[in-house]
Design a protein around this motif. Structure first.
Motif, PDB file in Angstrom:
ATOM      1  N   ARG A   1      63.823  47.530 -45.084  1.00  0.00           N
ATOM      2  CA  ARG A   1      64.362  47.775 -46.421  1.00  0.00           C
ATOM      3  C   ARG A   1      65.719  48.470 -46.350  1.00  0.00           C
ATOM      4  O   ARG A   1      66.650  48.113 -47.078  1.00  0.00           O
ATOM      5  N   SER A   2      65.842  49.455 -45.455  1.00  0.00           N
ATOM      6  CA  SER A   2      67.101  50.183 -45.322  1.00  0.00           C
ATOM      7  C   SER A   2      68.215  49.278 -44.807  1.00  0.00           C
ATOM      8  O   SER A   2      69.352  49.312 -45.306  1.00  0.00           O
ATOM      9  N   LEU A   3      67.902  48.442 -43.825  1.00  0.00           N
ATOM     10  CA  LEU A   3      68.912  47.546 -43.252  1.00  0.00           C
ATOM     11  C   LEU A   3      69.357  46.502 -44.273  1.00  0.00           C
ATOM     12  O   LEU A   3      70.539  46.138 -44.335  1.00  0.00           O
ATOM     13  N   ALA A   4      68.426  46.013 -45.078  1.00  0.00           N
ATOM     14  CA  ALA A   4      68.780  45.032 -46.112  1.00  0.00           C
ATOM     15  C   ALA A   4      69.712  45.655 -47.133  1.00  0.00           C
ATOM     16  O   ALA A   4      70.688  45.022 -47.579  1.00  0.00           O
ATOM     17  N   TYR A   5      69.444  46.898 -47.510  1.00  0.00           N
ATOM     18  CA  TYR A   5      70.312  47.600 -48.464  1.00  0.00           C
ATOM     19  C   TYR A   5      71.718  47.787 -47.882  1.00  0.00           C
ATOM     20  O   TYR A   5      72.725  47.504 -48.553  1.00  0.00           O
ATOM     21  N   LEU A   6      71.807  48.250 -46.636  1.00  0.00           N
ATOM     22  CA  LEU A   6      73.108  48.494 -45.995  1.00  0.00           C
ATOM     23  C   LEU A   6      73.897  47.181 -45.851  1.00  0.00           C
ATOM     24  O   LEU A   6      75.113  47.131 -46.082  1.00  0.00           O
ATOM     25  N   ARG A   7      73.186  46.124 -45.482  1.00  0.00           N
ATOM     26  CA  ARG A   7      73.857  44.826 -45.291  1.00  0.00           C
ATOM     27  C   ARG A   7      74.438  44.320 -46.620  1.00  0.00           C
ATOM     28  O   ARG A   7      75.543  43.836 -46.686  1.00  0.00           O
ATOM     29  N   THR A   8      73.658  44.449 -47.681  1.00  0.00           N
ATOM     30  CA  THR A   8      74.115  43.993 -49.006  1.00  0.00           C
ATOM     31  C   THR A   8      75.340  44.772 -49.454  1.00  0.00           C
ATOM     32  O   THR A   8      76.304  44.199 -49.977  1.00  0.00           O
ATOM     33  N   GLU A   9      75.308  46.097 -49.267  1.00  0.00           N
ATOM     34  CA  GLU A   9      76.429  46.934 -49.706  1.00  0.00           C
ATOM     35  C   GLU A   9      77.688  46.675 -48.883  1.00  0.00           C
ATOM     36  O   GLU A   9      78.799  46.701 -49.421  1.00  0.00           O
ATOM     37  N   LEU A  10      77.527  46.420 -47.594  1.00  0.00           N
ATOM     38  CA  LEU A  10      78.694  46.174 -46.745  1.00  0.00           C
ATOM     39  C   LEU A  10      79.379  44.867 -47.084  1.00  0.00           C
ATOM     40  O   LEU A  10      80.600  44.723 -46.913  1.00  0.00           O
ATOM     41  N   LEU A  11      78.621  43.887 -47.562  1.00  0.00           N
ATOM     42  CA  LEU A  11      79.191  42.562 -47.862  1.00  0.00           C
ATOM     43  C   LEU A  11      79.769  42.469 -49.270  1.00  0.00           C
ATOM     44  O   LEU A  11      80.333  41.432 -49.631  1.00  0.00           O
ATOM     45  N   LYS A  12      79.640  43.509 -50.042  1.00  0.00           N
ATOM     46  CA  LYS A  12      80.187  43.464 -51.408  1.00  0.00           C
ATOM     47  C   LYS A  12      81.713  43.479 -51.363  1.00  0.00           C
ATOM     48  O   LYS A  12      82.312  44.126 -50.522  1.00  0.00           O
TER      49      LYS A  12
ATOM     50  N   ASP B   1      83.549  48.655 -39.978  1.00  0.00           N
ATOM     51  CA  ASP B   1      82.123  48.702 -40.329  1.00  0.00           C
ATOM     52  C   ASP B   1      81.575  50.123 -40.220  1.00  0.00           C
ATOM     53  O   ASP B   1      80.772  50.559 -41.067  1.00  0.00           O
ATOM     54  N   ARG B   2      82.017  50.828 -39.176  1.00  0.00           N
ATOM     55  CA  ARG B   2      81.491  52.182 -38.983  1.00  0.00           C
ATOM     56  C   ARG B   2      81.931  53.118 -40.108  1.00  0.00           C
ATOM     57  O   ARG B   2      81.137  53.896 -40.628  1.00  0.00           O
ATOM     58  N   GLU B   3      83.197  53.023 -40.497  1.00  0.00           N
ATOM     59  CA  GLU B   3      83.694  53.887 -41.571  1.00  0.00           C
ATOM     60  C   GLU B   3      83.089  53.508 -42.919  1.00  0.00           C
ATOM     61  O   GLU B   3      82.901  54.366 -43.790  1.00  0.00           O
ATOM     62  N   SER B   4      82.786  52.209 -43.098  1.00  0.00           N
ATOM     63  CA  SER B   4      82.163  51.773 -44.352  1.00  0.00           C
ATOM     64  C   SER B   4      80.690  52.148 -44.394  1.00  0.00           C
ATOM     65  O   SER B   4      80.118  52.386 -45.465  1.00  0.00           O
ATOM     66  N   LEU B   5      80.074  52.206 -43.220  1.00  0.00           N
ATOM     67  CA  LEU B   5      78.638  52.478 -43.150  1.00  0.00           C
ATOM     68  C   LEU B   5      78.311  53.948 -43.412  1.00  0.00           C
ATOM     69  O   LEU B   5      77.263  54.263 -43.995  1.00  0.00           O
ATOM     70  N   GLN B   6      79.190  54.832 -43.017  1.00  0.00           N
ATOM     71  CA  GLN B   6      78.892  56.262 -43.105  1.00  0.00           C
ATOM     72  C   GLN B   6      78.538  56.731 -44.515  1.00  0.00           C
ATOM     73  O   GLN B   6      77.501  57.380 -44.714  1.00  0.00           O
ATOM     74  N   PRO B   7      79.332  56.416 -45.540  1.00  0.00           N
ATOM     75  CA  PRO B   7      78.947  56.873 -46.890  1.00  0.00           C
ATOM     76  C   PRO B   7      77.687  56.192 -47.416  1.00  0.00           C
ATOM     77  O   PRO B   7      76.946  56.776 -48.213  1.00  0.00           O
ATOM     78  N   LEU B   8      77.426  54.945 -46.950  1.00  0.00           N
ATOM     79  CA  LEU B   8      76.212  54.256 -47.405  1.00  0.00           C
ATOM     80  C   LEU B   8      74.967  54.903 -46.828  1.00  0.00           C
ATOM     81  O   LEU B   8      73.917  54.966 -47.497  1.00  0.00           O
ATOM     82  N   LEU B   9      75.061  55.394 -45.579  1.00  0.00           N
ATOM     83  CA  LEU B   9      73.912  56.093 -44.993  1.00  0.00           C
ATOM     84  C   LEU B   9      73.574  57.349 -45.795  1.00  0.00           C
ATOM     85  O   LEU B   9      72.405  57.719 -45.943  1.00  0.00           O
ATOM     86  N   GLY B  10      74.627  57.979 -46.307  1.00  0.00           N
ATOM     87  CA  GLY B  10      74.389  59.189 -47.103  1.00  0.00           C
ATOM     88  C   GLY B  10      73.660  58.917 -48.396  1.00  0.00           C
ATOM     89  O   GLY B  10      73.084  59.840 -48.996  1.00  0.00           O
ATOM     90  N   LYS B  11      73.648  57.681 -48.877  1.00  0.00           N
ATOM     91  CA  LYS B  11      72.980  57.335 -50.129  1.00  0.00           C
ATOM     92  C   LYS B  11      71.499  57.003 -49.925  1.00  0.00           C
ATOM     93  O   LYS B  11      70.762  56.864 -50.902  1.00  0.00           O
ATOM     94  N   LEU B  12      71.076  56.842 -48.654  1.00  0.00           N
ATOM     95  CA  LEU B  12      69.673  56.529 -48.393  1.00  0.00           C
ATOM     96  C   LEU B  12      68.811  57.776 -48.588  1.00  0.00           C
ATOM     97  O   LEU B  12      69.278  58.906 -48.424  1.00  0.00           O
ATOM     98  N   PRO B  13      67.533  57.573 -48.905  1.00  0.00           N
ATOM     99  CA  PRO B  13      66.614  58.717 -48.945  1.00  0.00           C
ATOM    100  C   PRO B  13      66.577  59.406 -47.593  1.00  0.00           C
ATOM    101  O   PRO B  13      66.767  58.776 -46.549  1.00  0.00           O
ATOM    102  N   GLU B  14      66.349  60.689 -47.596  1.00  0.00           N
ATOM    103  CA  GLU B  14      66.427  61.460 -46.347  1.00  0.00           C
ATOM    104  C   GLU B  14      65.486  60.912 -45.288  1.00  0.00           C
ATOM    105  O   GLU B  14      65.845  60.814 -44.106  1.00  0.00           O
ATOM    106  N   ARG B  15      64.241  60.555 -45.686  1.00  0.00           N
ATOM    107  CA  ARG B  15      63.302  60.041 -44.695  1.00  0.00           C
ATOM    108  C   ARG B  15      63.765  58.719 -44.109  1.00  0.00           C
ATOM    109  O   ARG B  15      63.679  58.503 -42.892  1.00  0.00           O
ATOM    110  N   ASP B  16      64.280  57.833 -44.962  1.00  0.00           N
ATOM    111  CA  ASP B  16      64.768  56.538 -44.470  1.00  0.00           C
ATOM    112  C   ASP B  16      65.940  56.731 -43.508  1.00  0.00           C
ATOM    113  O   ASP B  16      66.040  56.048 -42.479  1.00  0.00           O
TER     114      ASP B  16
END
Length: 270
Positions: free
Chosen positions: A259-270, A210-225
Motif C-alpha cells: 500500500r505504501s509503495l503504491a501511494y509513493l509511486r502514484t505521487e511520484l508520477l503526478k 527521485d530521491r529528493e521527490s521521495l523525501q517529502p512523500l515519506l513524511g506524509k505516510l503514517p508513522e508505522r508505515d
C-alpha cells in the motif's frame, strides 16, 4: 587483324597513362561489341577484362591525385578501379560519347565517395563531407597563391556559402580524424592523457530527482508505515523479522508495504 588490334590497344593504354588523347576508337568498338553479346558470353567477359587493363593506368593516375590525404594509396586505387568497372558496365555505345569522357567523372566520383563514406570516424551530414573536401582544395590553392591560409570570410566568399556554414564545415574536420583519448597532454614518465580530462557518468545522479521527490512523500505516510519501509529497505530486514518486532502477521506487513509503495509511486508520477 589480330596484330592490328594488339597495336591499337597498346596505343590506347600508352596514351591513357601519358595523358595523350587517341582517336583510335577501339574502346568504343569493344564496348559496342559487349552490348551486342549475351550476358553469359565468355567473349563479353574477356572484352571487359581487356578494357579494365587498358584503362587501369588512367584509374591509377586519378588515384594518385588524392594521395597523401591519410588513406593508403592501395585503397584509393581500389576505389578508382571500382569506378572504372562501373563506367564499363554502364557505358551506352549508342549515346556516341567517347568512353574516356564518360569514365572520367565516374572514376573520380567513386574515389570521392570512398573518402566520404569510409574515412569519416564520426558520421556528419553528406553536404558537410563534400564541402570539407572542396574546402581543402580551395584552401590549398589560396595558400599557394597568397602564401597564407585563407580566413573564414575569404573561404566563405570563394565557396559561396555563409560564414556560419563555413565555420561548421571547419568544425566537421574534427570528425574526420578525431584525437585519441590516449594522446599525452603532459611530459614525464607517466604523462596524463586526454581521456583523463574527460568526465564520466555518475550513476548516483540518476537518482537525485527521485530521491529528493521521495523525501517529502515519506513524511506524509503514517508513522508505522514509514517505520516498516525503513526497516525493509534501509535496514534490510525480512518481512518476518519486521512482523516479529511489531507484533503483527507477515501478511499484514506485506499489505502495508504494498500500500505504501503504491501511494509513493502514484505521487511520484503526478
Amino acid at each position: 587483324m589480330a596484330q592490328q588490334l594488339l597495336v591499337s590497344r597498346t596505343a590506347i593504354s600508352t596514351s591513357i597513362s601519358t595523358g595523350i588523347s587517341t582517336d583510335e576508337g577501339l574502346a568504343e568498338a569493344m564496348l559496342a561489341e559487349i552490348a551486342a553479346l549475351p550476358e553469359d558470353s565468355l567473349r563479353r567477359e574477356r572484352l571487359r577484362a581487356e578494357l579494365v587493363t587498358m584503362f587501369s593506368g588512367y584509374a591509377r593516375s586519378v588515384a594518385r591525385r588524392y594521395a597523401g590525404r591519410g588513406e593508403p594509396i592501395e585503397d584509393i586505387e581500389q576505389a578508382a578501379m571500382l569506378g572504372l568497372v562501373k563506367a564499363i558496365n554502364r557505358f551506352d555505345p549508342e549515346v556516341g560519347d567517347r568512353f574516356l569522357a564518360y569514365a572520367a567523372p565516374v572514376v573520380t566520383g567513386e574515389v570521392k565517395r570512398h573518402f566520404r563514406d569510409r574515412t569519416w570516424t564520426v558520421r556528419v551530414p553528406r553536404r558537410f563531407q563534400e564541402l570539407h573536401l572542396a574546402m581543402r582544395e580551395v584552401n590549398r590553392e589560396f595558400t599557394v597563391k597568397h602564401r597564407r591560409s585563407a580566413t573564414v570570410a575569404e573561404l566563405a566568399a570563394i565557396m559561396e556559402i555563409s560564414e556560419e556554414e563555413c565555420i561548421e564545415v571547419i568544425g566537421a574536420n574534427d570528425a574526420y580524424r578525431p584525437a585519441s583519448l590516449d594522446t599525452p597532454i603532459s611530459d614525464g614518465e607517466n604523462p596524463a592523457t586526454l581521456g583523463d580530462l574527460l568526465g564520466v557518468d555518475d550513476n548516483a545522479l540518476a537518482g537525485v530527482v527521485d530521491r529528493e521527490s521521495l523525501q517529502p512523500l515519506l513524511g506524509k505516510l503514517p508513522e508505522r508505515d514509514r517505520h516498516i519501509l525503513l526497516l525493509r529497505f534501509w535496514g534490510n530486514q525480512t518481512q518476518s523479522e519486521i512482523a516479529g518486532q511489531l507484533g503483527i502477521s507477515q501478511m499484514h506487513v506485506s499489505r502495508l508495504i504494498s500500500r505504501s509503495l503504491a501511494y509513493l509511486r502514484t505521487e511520484l508520477l503526478k
